[in-house]
Write an enzyme that holds these catalytic residues in place. Structure first.
Site, PDB file in Angstrom:
ATOM      1  N   THR A 168       0.469  -1.092   0.027  1.00 62.48           N
ATOM      2  CA  THR A 168       0.025   0.112   0.466  1.00 62.48           C
ATOM      3  C   THR A 168       0.473   1.081  -0.021  1.00 62.48           C
ATOM      4  O   THR A 168       1.547   0.821   0.363  1.00 62.48           O
ATOM      5  CB  THR A 168      -0.640  -0.342   0.797  1.00 62.48           C
ATOM      6  OG1 THR A 168      -2.106  -0.920   0.608  1.00 62.48           O
ATOM      7  CG2 THR A 168      -1.758   1.262   1.743  1.00 62.48           C
ATOM      8  N   ARG A 200     -14.303  -6.990   0.160  1.00 63.02           N
ATOM      9  CA  ARG A 200     -13.652  -7.102   1.562  1.00 63.02           C
ATOM     10  C   ARG A 200     -13.122  -5.738   2.502  1.00 63.02           C
ATOM     11  O   ARG A 200     -12.732  -4.782   1.040  1.00 63.02           O
ATOM     12  CB  ARG A 200     -12.537  -7.602   1.690  1.00 63.02           C
ATOM     13  CG  ARG A 200     -11.538  -7.322   3.105  1.00 63.02           C
ATOM     14  CD  ARG A 200      -9.848  -6.882   2.834  1.00 63.02           C
ATOM     15  NE  ARG A 200      -9.315  -7.043   3.752  1.00 63.02           N
ATOM     16  CZ  ARG A 200      -7.826  -6.212   3.879  1.00 63.02           C
ATOM     17  NH1 ARG A 200      -7.895  -5.387   2.664  1.00 63.02           N
ATOM     18  NH2 ARG A 200      -7.185  -5.921   5.048  1.00 63.02           N
ATOM     19  N   VAL A 201     -13.044  -4.449   3.111  1.00 65.59           N
ATOM     20  CA  VAL A 201     -12.296  -3.243   2.431  1.00 65.59           C
ATOM     21  C   VAL A 201     -11.573  -3.271   4.166  1.00 65.59           C
ATOM     22  O   VAL A 201     -11.401  -4.000   4.984  1.00 65.59           O
ATOM     23  CB  VAL A 201     -13.231  -2.442   3.203  1.00 65.59           C
ATOM     24  CG1 VAL A 201     -13.273  -1.069   3.226  1.00 65.59           C
ATOM     25  CG2 VAL A 201     -14.176  -2.352   2.077  1.00 65.59           C
ATOM     26  N   GLY A 202     -10.609  -2.627   3.552  1.00 66.26           N
ATOM     27  CA  GLY A 202      -9.159  -2.836   4.550  1.00 66.26           C
ATOM     28  C   GLY A 202      -9.327  -1.755   5.249  1.00 66.26           C
ATOM     29  O   GLY A 202     -10.070  -0.744   5.180  1.00 66.26           O
ATOM     30  N   ASP A 203      -7.825  -1.396   6.524  1.00 66.89           N
ATOM     31  CA  ASP A 203      -8.103  -0.502   7.192  1.00 66.89           C
ATOM     32  C   ASP A 203      -7.447   0.993   6.180  1.00 66.89           C
ATOM     33  O   ASP A 203      -8.064   2.215   7.121  1.00 66.89           O
ATOM     34  CB  ASP A 203      -6.342  -0.064   8.112  1.00 66.89           C
ATOM     35  CG  ASP A 203      -5.237  -0.492   7.486  1.00 66.89           C
ATOM     36  OD1 ASP A 203      -5.058  -1.783   7.075  1.00 66.89           O
ATOM     37  OD2 ASP A 203      -4.594   0.391   7.405  1.00 66.89           O
ATOM     38  N   THR A 229       0.608   1.606   6.813  1.00 67.57           N
ATOM     39  CA  THR A 229      -0.167  -0.139   5.789  1.00 67.57           C
ATOM     40  C   THR A 229       0.398  -1.217   7.117  1.00 67.57           C
ATOM     41  O   THR A 229       0.941  -0.907   7.580  1.00 67.57           O
ATOM     42  CB  THR A 229       1.321   0.184   4.945  1.00 67.57           C
ATOM     43  OG1 THR A 229       1.584  -1.126   3.969  1.00 67.57           O
ATOM     44  CG2 THR A 229       2.470  -0.164   5.230  1.00 67.57           C
ATOM     45  N   GLY A 230       0.125  -2.299   6.526  1.00 69.22           N
ATOM     46  CA  GLY A 230       0.580  -3.074   7.117  1.00 69.22           C
ATOM     47  C   GLY A 230      -0.977  -4.087   6.734  1.00 69.22           C
ATOM     48  O   GLY A 230      -1.977  -4.390   6.147  1.00 69.22           O
ATOM     49  N   GLY A 249      -4.751  -5.506   7.275  1.00 69.66           N
ATOM     50  CA  GLY A 249      -5.609  -4.554   7.555  1.00 69.66           C
ATOM     51  C   GLY A 249      -6.791  -4.442   9.015  1.00 69.66           C
ATOM     52  O   GLY A 249      -7.029  -3.809   9.503  1.00 69.66           O
TER      53      GLY A 249
HETATM   54  N1  ASP Z   1      -3.254  -2.098   5.086  1.00 71.80           N
HETATM   55  C1  ASP Z   1      -4.055  -2.797   4.199  1.00 71.80           C
HETATM   56  C2  ASP Z   1      -5.255  -3.686   3.847  1.00 71.80           C
HETATM   57  O1  ASP Z   1      -5.425  -4.417   4.145  1.00 71.80           O
HETATM   58  C3  ASP Z   1      -2.581  -3.827   2.861  1.00 71.80           C
HETATM   59  C4  ASP Z   1      -1.263  -3.393   3.206  1.00 71.80           C
HETATM   60  O2  ASP Z   1      -0.906  -2.274   3.723  1.00 71.80           O
HETATM   61  O3  ASP Z   1      -0.612  -3.242   1.900  1.00 71.80           O
HETATM   62  O4  ASP Z   1      -5.682  -3.335   2.934  1.00 71.80           O
END
Ligand code: ASP
Length: 313
Positions: free
Chosen positions: A178, A206-209, A229-230, A232
């Site tokens: 991300t 699905r929606v992430g952080d 990032t990480g 989520g």
């Molecule tokens: N945080 C993002 C998610 O979970 C993924 C990422 O940081 O690469 O959608």
């Protein structure tokens, strides 16, 4: 009094292989150039963040825009958020499939809607009605990602769930590519933006952080600007972006708050990721507990690029 313009960017935090480092550094350098040229001309933090993030969305190196990770059914579904710390105006989009630059759609929401967040077809329609071209989803899918999805699904079938991170076995070796940027302009205003294709092999919808306000992104002149990032799901459960900026407001330095946030993420939920933080006084924070994190900073005194290893800068 004028503040010192600063632009801080990340391009993912994961076990980035050696052969991916140069492309990440080049992509971040290009994004810094685009964003900083705006800050140098007295432009706004929100314009600089939008421009920097758009450059990384256009770069297939990253998990944003074309080249994003694929859903379990082989599509690109993207999320982005842009926030102006001066007035808390915010625009977010999620699950968009036909926009090359979701961050531009987020900007339209920020500028031209009484609402804060649009999803799916409604988000695409909102952007199209305000002049953005829609593309085909297949235009955003690249061979590298088809191959990556195939491998992840083969590993899943073989019972090695930790090569994907849609499930509970997400590891620090999963890819988190991300992109995000935080900026401080000469007028003392902060902004933050984050854009992503989400996690590899995620379930459709699905929606992430990344695009959720206060989770993967937040900006307030009274505290700080942040992008994460990480993995989520843990980041969302802790509302970690807001958690981190609140610590800055309470007196922690951005550096302390960044390290505390990543420690909290791991201690509380075993989460992995990376964070960038920028205070209204220009102090920065950077931390990650993944093997590597790609980042870059530009100030009037110059540019610094790095792919840090093992959480050490
Ligand atoms: N945080 C993002 C998610 O979970 C993924 C990422 O940081 O690469 O959608």
């Amino acid at each position: 009094m004028k503040t010192v313009p600063t632009l801080l960017i990340h391009g993912g935090a994961w076990a980035m292989p050696d052969d991916a480092v140069a492309a990440h550094e080049a992509g971040i350098a290009n994004a810094l150039a685009a964003g900083y040229s705006i800050l140098e001309k007295d432009g706004s933090a929100v314009d600089a963040v939008e421009a920097a993030v758009a450059v990384m969305e256009d770069d297939e190196t990253f998990d944003a825009g074309r080249g994003s990770f694929l859903t379990s059914d082989g599509r690109v579904q993207m999320d982005a958020l842009l926030m102006n710390g001066e007035n808390l105006r915010t625009g977010g989009v999620a699950c968009v499939e036909r926009l090359r630059n979701p961050i531009h759609a987020a900007r339209l929401v920020l500028d031209r809607s009484p609402h804060v967040y649009f999803v799916g077809q409604g988000a695409e329609q909102f952007a199209e009605q305000r002049g953005m071209a829609l593309c085909n989803n297949s235009d955003l899918v690249i061979p590298r990602e088809l191959e990556r999805l195939e491998k992840a699904q083969a590993a899943e079938r073989a019972g090695h769930g930790d090569t994907t991170f849609s499930g509970p076995h997400a590891s620090d070796h999963a890819s988190h590519d991300t992109v995000g940027a935080v900026a401080l302009d000469a007028h003392g205003n902060l902004a933050a933006g984050t854009s992503t294709g989400g996690t590899l092999n995620k379930a459709p919808g699905r929606v992430g952080d990344s695009s959720l306000i206060g989770c993967g992104c937040y900006a307030d002149n009274r505290s700080a600007a942040v992008s994460l990032t990480g993995w989520g799901e843990p980041i969302m459960k802790l509302v970690l972006g807001k958690w981190a900026v609140d610590r800055v407001a309470a007196g922690a330095s951005p550096d302390e708050a960044a390290h505390a946030a990543i420690a909290y993420l791991f201690d509380r939920l075993g989460g992995h990721g990376g964070i960038i933080l920028l205070g209204p006084d220009g102090r920065i924070g950077l931390a990650h507990n993944t093997p590597r994190m790609a980042w870059g900073i530009r100030t009037p005194t110059g540019i610094e690029l790095g792919v840090t290893r093992n959480g050490k800068t």
